[in-house]
Design an enzyme around this catalytic site. Structure first.
Site, short mmCIF file in Angstrom:
data_model
loop_
_atom_site.label_atom_id
_atom_site.label_comp_id
_atom_site.label_asym_id
_atom_site.label_seq_id
_atom_site.Cartn_x
_atom_site.Cartn_y
_atom_site.Cartn_z
NE ARG A 1 23.13 36.54 19.15
CZ ARG A 1 22.58 35.52 18.50
NH1 ARG A 1 21.67 34.75 19.11
NH2 ARG A 1 22.92 35.24 17.24
CE LYS B 1 21.26 40.05 18.26
NZ LYS B 1 22.71 40.38 18.13
CG HIS C 1 30.02 39.71 18.64
ND1 HIS C 1 29.01 38.97 18.08
CD2 HIS C 1 29.55 40.98 18.76
CE1 HIS C 1 27.96 39.75 17.88
NE2 HIS C 1 28.26 40.97 18.28
NE ARG D 1 27.23 34.49 20.24
CZ ARG D 1 26.20 33.65 20.03
NH1 ARG D 1 25.76 32.89 21.03
NH2 ARG D 1 25.61 33.58 18.86
CG HIS E 1 25.53 32.00 14.29
ND1 HIS E 1 26.86 31.68 14.19
CD2 HIS E 1 25.47 33.01 15.23
CE1 HIS E 1 27.57 32.43 15.01
NE2 HIS E 1 26.74 33.24 15.64
CE1 TYR F 1 15.76 22.15 14.66
CE2 TYR F 1 16.09 23.90 13.07
CZ TYR F 1 15.77 23.49 14.34
OH TYR F 1 15.45 24.43 15.29
#
Length: 332
Positions: A170, A197, A256, A259, A283, A293
């Site tokens: 971003r 985010k 957007h 991406r 995301h 993970y």
């Protein structure tokens, strides 16, 4: 990496004769491997690797353990829905073709009576809905190089724009990036979760091209706080500047859209795990279990994705190179 481990394990079994022996069970996975070892010698490594990757990632989890003669059209559709879910529609067609070839082999060997893939039409899958944001046409990526190579443009602005494209960030993540976020040993930009985010730290493993960008701008930053400084080195570059710069050069897109362009191409390659691509985009995954993970493993996988993407960008430096790079993905 998981797909590669599974693929290599299957190849070891082939060498030891284990898969061929298990083919007496006539599972889809065993029959595929039997066909695959014969087929791959006649195609490019890239092509047969793509076939293996999509089987391991999308098809085997759904029908790999099913008897080949028990598989119906509905089972094929269920397997292909995993590809559709990431909007890799060109890859879906290729995956369907690989499954069909496997069943052609099975029918010829008398392992099943008919090929169920023939009954699976494209109407079984949803039509991609148009996005509500503007995206760069895939064959227009070369236009960015008019910015990257124009020395009349502010160095911080053009390098920040290039950094955004190569790392699919971003604007705020690149424009406000600080030198204290650059882990030179790990070769990563590390952004704390509170600044993102998402609620976890975001790691951006840097390609050699991106490291080159940092080396170039560092010599000009005069020891400032921000990687991409603003005018007179006070503060960071404007968050809106890279997009405005693109529009001034005839590139009509939103971030957007930019991406989404990268996500579409990366998913269409069939080379990478969808979760890793989503992690590159920072995301939040709806499946909360995926949020847990192995950090070192994910960084390694993300680095492979971003290095491939940056190499792809380099191939698109001219209009012809752009077209050729896309042909490698969609026609291979």
């Amino acid at each position: 990496a998981d797909a590669r481990f599974k693929r290599d394990s299957l190849r070891i079994k082939i060498v030891n004769g284990e898969v061929i022996q298990s083919a007496s069970n006539h599972t889809y996975e065993a029959v595929f491997m039997d066909w695959y070892e014969r087929w791959k010698v006649n195609v490019s490594e890239r092509h047969h690797t793509r076939a293996m990757n999509t089987m391991v990632a999308d098809v085997f989890p759904k029908i790999g353990n099913m008897k080949i003669y028990e598989i119906e059209a509905k089972h094929i559709v269920e397997a292909l829905l995993a590809v559709e879910a990431r909007e890799a529609l060109a890859q879906l067609v290729k995956t369907k073709s690989f499954i069909k070839l496997t069943f052609d082999f099975a029918v010829a060997r008398g392992l099943c009576k008919y090929n169920p893939v023939i009954q699976v039409s494209n109407q079984a899958f949803k039509v991609r809905k148009p996005k509500n944001y503007k995206s760069v046409d895939q064959d227009k990526i070369y236009q960015f190089f008019a910015i990257f190579q124009n020395e009349k443009i502010n160095l911080s602005g053009r390098l920040c724009t290039e950094f955004i494209l190569r790392n699919i960030t971003r604007p705020v993540e690149s424009a406000t990036a600080r030198w204290d976020q650059y882990d030179e040993k790990m070769k990563c930009i590390v952004i704390d979760g509170e600044e993102m985010k998402v609620d976890r730290t975001h790691y951006i493993p840097l390609s050699w091209q991106s490291i080159g960008i940092l080396d170039q701008i560092k010599a000009q930053s005069q020891g400032g706080k921000y990687i991409f400084p603003g005018r007179n080195f006070s503060g960071h570059i404007s968050v809106s500047y890279p997009l405005a710069l693109a529009k001034r050069h005839g590139i009509d897109t939103t971030i957007h859209g930019l991406r989404h362009l990268a996500s579409t191409i990366l998913n269409e390659t069939g080379l990478f795990n969808r979760d890793v691509i989503e992690s590159c985009l920072a995301h939040v995954d709806d499946n909360k279990t995926r949020a847990v993970y192995n950090k070192a493993n994910y960084i390694k996988q993300k680095r492979e994705v971003l290095q491939w993407w940056s190499d792809f960008i380099d191939k698109c430096s001219t209009q012809k190179g752009n077209a050729d790079a896309l042909d490698e993905i969609y026609l291979d």
